[in-house]
Design an enzyme around this catalytic site. Structure first.
Site, PDB file in Angstrom:
ATOM      1  N   ASP A 175      29.979  19.690  19.974  1.00 44.68           N
ATOM      2  CA  ASP A 175      29.608  18.363  19.312  1.00 44.68           C
ATOM      3  C   ASP A 175      28.865  17.571  20.280  1.00 44.68           C
ATOM      4  OD1 ASP A 175      30.359  16.823  16.554  1.00 44.68           O
ATOM      5  OD2 ASP A 175      30.624  15.585  18.145  1.00 44.68           O
ATOM      6  N   TYR A 302      26.249   7.375  18.764  1.00 45.10           N
ATOM      7  CA  TYR A 302      25.142   7.982  17.737  1.00 45.10           C
ATOM      8  C   TYR A 302      23.896   7.103  18.080  1.00 45.10           C
ATOM      9  CZ  TYR A 302      28.396  11.053  15.565  1.00 45.10           C
ATOM     10  OH  TYR A 302      29.074  12.086  15.281  1.00 45.10           O
ATOM     11  N   HIS A 353      33.996  23.997  13.447  1.00 45.12           N
ATOM     12  CA  HIS A 353      33.347  23.047  14.532  1.00 45.12           C
ATOM     13  C   HIS A 353      34.247  22.564  15.709  1.00 45.12           C
ATOM     14  CE1 HIS A 353      30.561  20.042  15.568  1.00 45.12           C
ATOM     15  NE2 HIS A 353      31.539  19.227  15.608  1.00 45.12           N
TER      16      HIS A 353
END
Length: 375
Positions: A175, A302, A353
Site C-alpha cells: 500500500d 493522498y 491486500h
C-alpha cells in the site's frame, strides 16, 4: 540534540477512553442500507456489531501494553516527530529491516510477524525490525506544511536507519508502504541494499492490451473495478482530505464505517472481514487513528502523493510477493520492465491486500527467502 532517539511510552488517559464511550453512546445512526450485501458500503448490522464490541468488550490497555513491551521510540527528523517500534533480534548477524504500513493500516499490521522475523525457532535468517508510523499516522507527528510525500518519507527512513546505527539495511512495504519503499529504491537511499514489495505498481503498454494473458486480464479487470467501485475513498482523500477529516476525527462511528469497509473489501475472505481478521485486530488498528485523531492528517498523504503510485525504474535488487486478492495486482511481465534486478517473485495461494496481517507465516517465509538473496 535534535537527533536524539528517546523511548516513548503510550499512556492514554482514561478520560480519553471515557470520551470515546460517550461518543459511541450518543451516536446517531442512519437507516439500514437497501441491499443485502456490502455494495452500498459498510452494512448497518455489521457496523453496529463491531461498535457494540468496541464499547463493551474491547480492551485498549491490552494493545497499549503490547506496543510498550515491544519498545517504542520517537525522534525528530526535518522538524517532524517520527514514532517507531525498534525490535532487535537476539540472534547475531540479524539483517536490519524497515517495514512501512499503509492506509487504513498501521504498525498493528505487523504484530503477527514480529516474533517470526526477529526470533525464528529454526535459526533461519533473523531481522532487526524498525516499524515507523508514517507522518500523520499513528503517534508520529502531523506535518504542518506541504511536501511530506513518499519521496521525502523515503529519505527520512534512510536518516532514521542511519541514526539507529545501521549502515546497510533492507526495506519492505505494501500500500503506501509500497510507494515509500519504491521511493527508497528509486532514490537509492544510502544504506539500502534492496527492497521487498507486496503491492508492486505496474502499468500495461498498448501491446499488452492486444492479446492479454490470464494474469493481465485479471489485473485489468481489477483496475477497472477499483476505478468504478472501490476508489471513492481515495478520490475524496486526494482531492479534499480536510473536508472528510472533520467527520473522521469527530465521530468514532464515522471513522469505523470508513475503515471497516476496507477490511471487508481488501482481505481474502469468504464474505465477512472476520474470516481474515479478528475484532480485536481491527479495533487495535482503528484506535491508531482514533486516539491520535489522524483522520485528516493521514488522508493528506493522498493529496501529497497519489501521483506517486506509478511505475518507476529501480536498479537495486527487488523482490515481490503477489497475493491473490491484492486490490491492484501487477503481472510479473509488467513489473519486470521497471525492476531491472528482480531477484524473487512469489505467487501466493491465499491472502489479500494486508499481507503481513492476513498471512503472517507465509509473509515471514517470503521475506526470509527474498532477503537471503540480498545479503
Amino acid at each position: 540534540m535534535m537527533q536524539e532517539i528517546r523511548p516513548f511510552t503510550l499512556a492514554i488517559p482514561q478520560a480519553q477512553l471515557d470520551d470515546l464511550h460517550t461518543r459511541i453512546d450518543l451516536a446517531r445512526w442512519p437507516e439500514k442500507e437497501t441491499v443485502a450485501d456490502w455494495s452500498q458500503g459498510t452494512p448497518l448490522e455489521a457496523l453496529q456489531d463491531l461498535i457494540g464490541y468496541w464499547r463493551r468488550g474491547y480492551d485498549w490497555r491490552r494493545c497499549e501494553g503490547r506496543l510498550n513491551a515491544l519498545g517504542q521510540f520517537k525522534t525528530v527528523i526535518d522538524g517532524l516527530e517520527i514514532q517507531f517500534l525498534h525490535i532487535r533480534s537476539p540472534h547475531t548477524g540479524a539483517m536490519p529491516l524497515i517495514m512501512t504500513h499503509g492506509w487504513p493500516g498501521s504498525v498493528i499490521e505487523f504484530m503477527g510477524v514480529i516474533e517470526g522475523l526477529t526470533n525464528p525457532e529454526d535459526q533461519a535468517q533473523a531481522f532487526d525490525l524498525v516499524l515507523p508510523s508514517l507522518p500523520g499516522f499513528g503517534f508520529s507527528g502531523k506535518p504542518t506544511t506541504t511536501g511530506w510525500g513518499v519521496e521525502k518519507i523515503g529519505r527520512t527512513w534512510g536518516e532514521l536507519m542511519k541514526r539507529l546505527g545501521y549502515d546497510r539495511w533492507v526495506a519492505q512495504g505494501g500500500d503506501w508502504g509500497s510507494a515509500v519503499t519504491t521511493a527508497i529504491g528509486v532514490q537509492k537511499v544510502e544504506g539500502c541494499a534492496g527492497i521487498h514489495l507486496n503491492m508492486p505498481i505496474g502499468r500495461p503498454l498498448p501491446e499488452d492490451l492486444e492479446n492479454p494473458s490470464p494474469a493481465e486480464l485479471k489485473a485489468l479487470g481489477a483496475l477497472k473495478f477499483y476505478q468504478d467501485w472501490d476508489s471513492g475513498y481515495s478520490t475524496q482523500q486526494r482531492t479534499r482530505p480536510q473536508t472528510v477529516g472533520y467527520g473522521l476525527v469527530d465521530s468514532p462511528v464515522g471513522l469505523a464505517g470508513w475503515i471497516f469497509e476496507k477490511m471487508w473489501a481488501w482481505t481474502d475472505n469468504g464474505g465477512s472481514p472476520f474470516d481474515a481478521l479478528s475484532r480485536d485486530q481491527i479495533l487495535d488498528n482503528l484506535m491508531m487513528y482514533w486516539l491520535p485523531a489522524t483522520g485528516a492528517s493521514s488522508a493528506r498523504l493522498y493529496w501529497e502523493s497519489f501521483g506517486s503510485f506509478a511505475p518507476h525504474d529501480i536498479e537495486l535488487p527487488v523482490a515481490v510477493s503477489a497475493f491473490p486478492k491484492e486490490i491492484l495486482p501487477t503481472p510479473r511481465k509488467w513489473a519486470e520492465r521497471n525492476f531491472k534486478n528482480l531477484v524473487h517473485w512469489g505467487d501466493m495461494d491465499k491472502g489479500g491486500h494486508f499481507a503481513a496481517w492476513e498471512q503472517p507465516e507465509a509473509f515471514v517465509r517470503e521475506l526470509r527467502t527474498a532477503f537471503a538473496l540480498m545479503r
